[in-house]
Design a protein around this motif. Structure first.
Motif, PDB file in Angstrom:
ATOM      1  N   THR A  12       0.550  -1.198  -0.422  1.00 55.95           N
ATOM      2  CA  THR A  12      -0.031  -0.251  -0.055  1.00 55.95           C
ATOM      3  C   THR A  12       0.664   0.738   0.046  1.00 55.95           C
ATOM      4  O   THR A  12       0.273   1.708   0.093  1.00 55.95           O
ATOM      5  N   GLY A  13       1.920   1.009  -0.341  1.00 49.20           N
ATOM      6  CA  GLY A  13       3.560   2.127  -0.504  1.00 49.20           C
ATOM      7  C   GLY A  13       3.063   3.193  -1.210  1.00 49.20           C
ATOM      8  O   GLY A  13       3.138   4.606  -0.909  1.00 49.20           O
ATOM      9  N   ASP A  28      14.151 -14.720   9.780  1.00 46.77           N
ATOM     10  CA  ASP A  28      15.356 -13.762   8.686  1.00 46.77           C
ATOM     11  C   ASP A  28      14.753 -13.495   7.289  1.00 46.77           C
ATOM     12  O   ASP A  28      14.848 -14.934   6.297  1.00 46.77           O
ATOM     13  N   ILE A  29      14.813 -12.612   6.547  1.00 52.30           N
ATOM     14  CA  ILE A  29      13.972 -12.371   5.039  1.00 52.30           C
ATOM     15  C   ILE A  29      15.931 -12.842   4.299  1.00 52.30           C
ATOM     16  O   ILE A  29      16.879 -12.540   4.347  1.00 52.30           O
ATOM     17  N   ILE A  30      15.795 -13.363   3.200  1.00 50.05           N
ATOM     18  CA  ILE A  30      16.517 -13.997   2.707  1.00 50.05           C
ATOM     19  C   ILE A  30      16.481 -13.213   1.421  1.00 50.05           C
ATOM     20  O   ILE A  30      16.627 -13.201  -0.115  1.00 50.05           O
ATOM     21  N   GLU A  31      14.593 -13.261   0.555  1.00 46.61           N
ATOM     22  CA  GLU A  31      14.845 -12.178  -0.347  1.00 46.61           C
ATOM     23  C   GLU A  31      13.205 -11.578  -0.400  1.00 46.61           C
ATOM     24  O   GLU A  31      12.367 -12.385   0.319  1.00 46.61           O
ATOM     25  N   ILE A  32      13.570 -11.053  -0.583  1.00 42.62           N
ATOM     26  CA  ILE A  32      12.018 -10.263  -1.311  1.00 42.62           C
ATOM     27  C   ILE A  32      11.374  -9.886  -3.537  1.00 42.62           C
ATOM     28  O   ILE A  32      12.188  -9.126  -4.149  1.00 42.62           O
ATOM     29  N   ARG A  33      10.482 -10.438  -3.464  1.00 45.62           N
ATOM     30  CA  ARG A  33      10.178 -10.213  -4.973  1.00 45.62           C
ATOM     31  C   ARG A  33       8.472  -9.301  -4.476  1.00 45.62           C
ATOM     32  O   ARG A  33       7.971  -9.723  -4.060  1.00 45.62           O
ATOM     33  N   GLY A  34       8.649  -8.688  -6.033  1.00 46.30           N
ATOM     34  CA  GLY A  34       7.365  -8.126  -7.024  1.00 46.30           C
ATOM     35  C   GLY A  34       7.264  -6.619  -6.507  1.00 46.30           C
ATOM     36  O   GLY A  34       6.329  -6.769  -6.736  1.00 46.30           O
ATOM     37  N   PHE A  35       8.041  -6.178  -6.534  1.00 51.05           N
ATOM     38  CA  PHE A  35       8.340  -4.245  -6.335  1.00 51.05           C
ATOM     39  C   PHE A  35       8.736  -3.865  -7.404  1.00 51.05           C
ATOM     40  O   PHE A  35       9.219  -4.460  -7.848  1.00 51.05           O
ATOM     41  N   GLU A  36       8.114  -2.677  -7.563  1.00 57.82           N
ATOM     42  CA  GLU A  36       8.223  -1.734  -8.230  1.00 57.82           C
ATOM     43  C   GLU A  36       8.925  -0.892  -8.478  1.00 57.82           C
ATOM     44  O   GLU A  36       9.676  -0.386  -9.293  1.00 57.82           O
ATOM     45  N   CYS A  37       9.142  -0.423  -6.876  1.00 60.64           N
ATOM     46  CA  CYS A  37       9.642   0.581  -6.298  1.00 60.64           C
ATOM     47  C   CYS A  37      10.567   0.349  -5.440  1.00 60.64           C
ATOM     48  O   CYS A  37      10.099  -0.662  -4.339  1.00 60.64           O
ATOM     49  N   ALA A  38      11.338   1.086  -4.732  1.00 62.42           N
ATOM     50  CA  ALA A  38      11.752   1.062  -3.532  1.00 62.42           C
ATOM     51  C   ALA A  38      10.317   1.361  -2.283  1.00 62.42           C
ATOM     52  O   ALA A  38      11.080   0.936  -1.535  1.00 62.42           O
ATOM     53  N   GLY A  40       8.011  -0.486  -2.396  1.00 60.79           N
ATOM     54  CA  GLY A  40       7.639  -1.766  -2.331  1.00 60.79           C
ATOM     55  C   GLY A  40       8.939  -2.251  -1.830  1.00 60.79           C
ATOM     56  O   GLY A  40       7.995  -3.158  -0.628  1.00 60.79           O
ATOM     57  N   LYS A  41       9.874  -2.440  -1.616  1.00 59.20           N
ATOM     58  CA  LYS A  41      10.752  -3.280  -1.171  1.00 59.20           C
ATOM     59  C   LYS A  41      10.783  -2.928   0.418  1.00 59.20           C
ATOM     60  O   LYS A  41      10.976  -3.836   1.207  1.00 59.20           O
ATOM     61  N   ARG A  42      10.826  -1.633   0.501  1.00 57.46           N
ATOM     62  CA  ARG A  42      10.995  -1.486   2.325  1.00 57.46           C
ATOM     63  C   ARG A  42       9.788  -2.313   3.136  1.00 57.46           C
ATOM     64  O   ARG A  42       9.294  -2.221   4.045  1.00 57.46           O
ATOM     65  N   TYR A  43       8.390  -1.386   2.300  1.00 57.14           N
ATOM     66  CA  TYR A  43       6.808  -1.923   2.467  1.00 57.14           C
ATOM     67  C   TYR A  43       6.841  -3.333   3.152  1.00 57.14           C
ATOM     68  O   TYR A  43       6.989  -4.349   4.407  1.00 57.14           O
ATOM     69  N   ARG A  45       9.944  -5.534   3.856  1.00 55.76           N
ATOM     70  CA  ARG A  45      10.548  -5.389   4.919  1.00 55.76           C
ATOM     71  C   ARG A  45       9.632  -5.211   6.012  1.00 55.76           C
ATOM     72  O   ARG A  45       9.942  -5.887   7.404  1.00 55.76           O
ATOM     73  N   ASP A  46       9.048  -3.872   6.517  1.00 48.87           N
ATOM     74  CA  ASP A  46       8.921  -3.796   8.256  1.00 48.87           C
ATOM     75  C   ASP A  46       7.958  -4.400   7.876  1.00 48.87           C
ATOM     76  O   ASP A  46       7.344  -4.710   8.417  1.00 48.87           O
ATOM     77  N   GLU A  47       6.473  -5.021   7.001  1.00 54.85           N
ATOM     78  CA  GLU A  47       5.698  -5.945   7.236  1.00 54.85           C
ATOM     79  C   GLU A  47       5.659  -6.373   7.466  1.00 54.85           C
ATOM     80  O   GLU A  47       5.103  -7.030   8.862  1.00 54.85           O
ATOM     81  N   HIS A  48       6.878  -7.183   7.542  1.00 58.22           N
ATOM     82  CA  HIS A  48       7.491  -8.763   7.988  1.00 58.22           C
ATOM     83  C   HIS A  48       8.045  -8.294   8.734  1.00 58.22           C
ATOM     84  O   HIS A  48       8.126  -9.304  10.136  1.00 58.22           O
ATOM     85  N   THR A  49       8.797  -7.997   9.307  1.00 58.81           N
ATOM     86  CA  THR A  49       8.974  -7.638  10.592  1.00 58.81           C
ATOM     87  C   THR A  49       9.102  -7.030  11.194  1.00 58.81           C
ATOM     88  O   THR A  49       8.852  -6.809  13.155  1.00 58.81           O
ATOM     89  N   ASP A  50       8.217  -5.682  11.104  1.00 54.10           N
ATOM     90  CA  ASP A  50       7.751  -4.799  12.407  1.00 54.10           C
ATOM     91  C   ASP A  50       5.933  -4.288  11.926  1.00 54.10           C
ATOM     92  O   ASP A  50       6.396  -2.887  11.285  1.00 54.10           O
ATOM     93  N   PRO A  51       4.890  -4.771  11.771  1.00 56.83           N
ATOM     94  CA  PRO A  51       3.943  -4.530  11.046  1.00 56.83           C
ATOM     95  C   PRO A  51       3.352  -3.551  11.815  1.00 56.83           C
ATOM     96  O   PRO A  51       3.384  -3.098  13.134  1.00 56.83           O
ATOM     97  N   ARG A  52       2.846  -2.084  11.319  1.00 59.72           N
ATOM     98  CA  ARG A  52       3.013  -1.139  11.803  1.00 59.72           C
ATOM     99  C   ARG A  52       0.874  -0.539  11.126  1.00 59.72           C
ATOM    100  O   ARG A  52       0.882  -0.873  10.097  1.00 59.72           O
ATOM    101  N   ARG A  53      -0.272   0.442  11.852  1.00 62.15           N
ATOM    102  CA  ARG A  53      -0.677   0.552  11.691  1.00 62.15           C
ATOM    103  C   ARG A  53      -1.343   2.448  11.599  1.00 62.15           C
ATOM    104  O   ARG A  53      -0.937   2.793  13.042  1.00 62.15           O
ATOM    105  N   PRO A  54      -1.439   2.906  11.285  1.00 63.97           N
ATOM    106  CA  PRO A  54      -2.390   4.442  11.457  1.00 63.97           C
ATOM    107  C   PRO A  54      -3.615   3.598  11.985  1.00 63.97           C
ATOM    108  O   PRO A  54      -4.186   3.056  11.588  1.00 63.97           O
ATOM    109  N   VAL A  55      -3.833   4.731  13.160  1.00 60.40           N
ATOM    110  CA  VAL A  55      -5.133   4.600  13.966  1.00 60.40           C
ATOM    111  C   VAL A  55      -5.782   6.146  13.463  1.00 60.40           C
ATOM    112  O   VAL A  55      -5.650   6.743  13.392  1.00 60.40           O
ATOM    113  N   SER A  56      -7.504   6.281  12.882  1.00 57.16           N
ATOM    114  CA  SER A  56      -8.246   7.187  12.562  1.00 57.16           C
ATOM    115  C   SER A  56      -9.481   7.026  13.521  1.00 57.16           C
ATOM    116  O   SER A  56      -9.667   5.680  13.109  1.00 57.16           O
TER     117      SER A  56
END
Length: 125
Positions: A12-13, A28-38, A40-43, A45-56
């Motif tokens: 959702t980046g 431990d992440i060994i590979e990330i695939r399917g991203f079209e931009c930076a 996506g890769k960051r998303y 990694r973050d979603e796998h290691t430390d998922p966070r959500r905004p609250v409204s």
């Protein structure tokens, strides 16, 4: 040998909505695939290691034009504490006037993240 585990996420980046795959061994992440931009890769990694959500949500406000004030977390909170944040905000009451960006609740649940007003509200008094 430890097996490779595959996780899938929908990014959702940005508007592309890439379907991401994360391969991990013992967490431990060994590979990330399917991203079209930076993002996506960051998303992934973050979603796998430390998922966070905004609250409204909204909180009660007295003396204002409306009975509820829209609020949001100033930053995303850990995904597992989202329900507790909602419960903590259930009993919050503020008094008008409130300006957009005013802190409504400091350091919600010890996360280091404030809850702020999403809009201003003038006092009717």
């Amino acid at each position: 040998m430890t097996a490779v585990e595959r996780y899938t996420y929908l990014c959702t980046g940005c508007p592309l909505g890439c379907r991401l795959e994360v391969d991990a061994v013992e967490g431990d992440i060994i590979e990330i695939r399917g991203f079209e931009c930076a993002k996506g890769k960051r998303y992934a990694r973050d979603e796998h290691t430390d998922p966070r959500r905004p609250v409204s949500t909204t909180v009660a406000i007295s003396g204002g034009a409306l009975p509820r004030l829209p609020v949001r977390t100033a930053d995303a909170v850990p995904k597992d504490v989202v329900p507790q944040v909602a419960v903590a905000l259930r009993d919050v009451r503020v008094r008008a006037p409130v300006r957009r960006g005013d802190v409504v609740l400091t350091d919600v649940l010890g996360t280091g993240i404030d809850v702020i007003a999403s809009r201003g509200m003038v006092a009717l008094d």
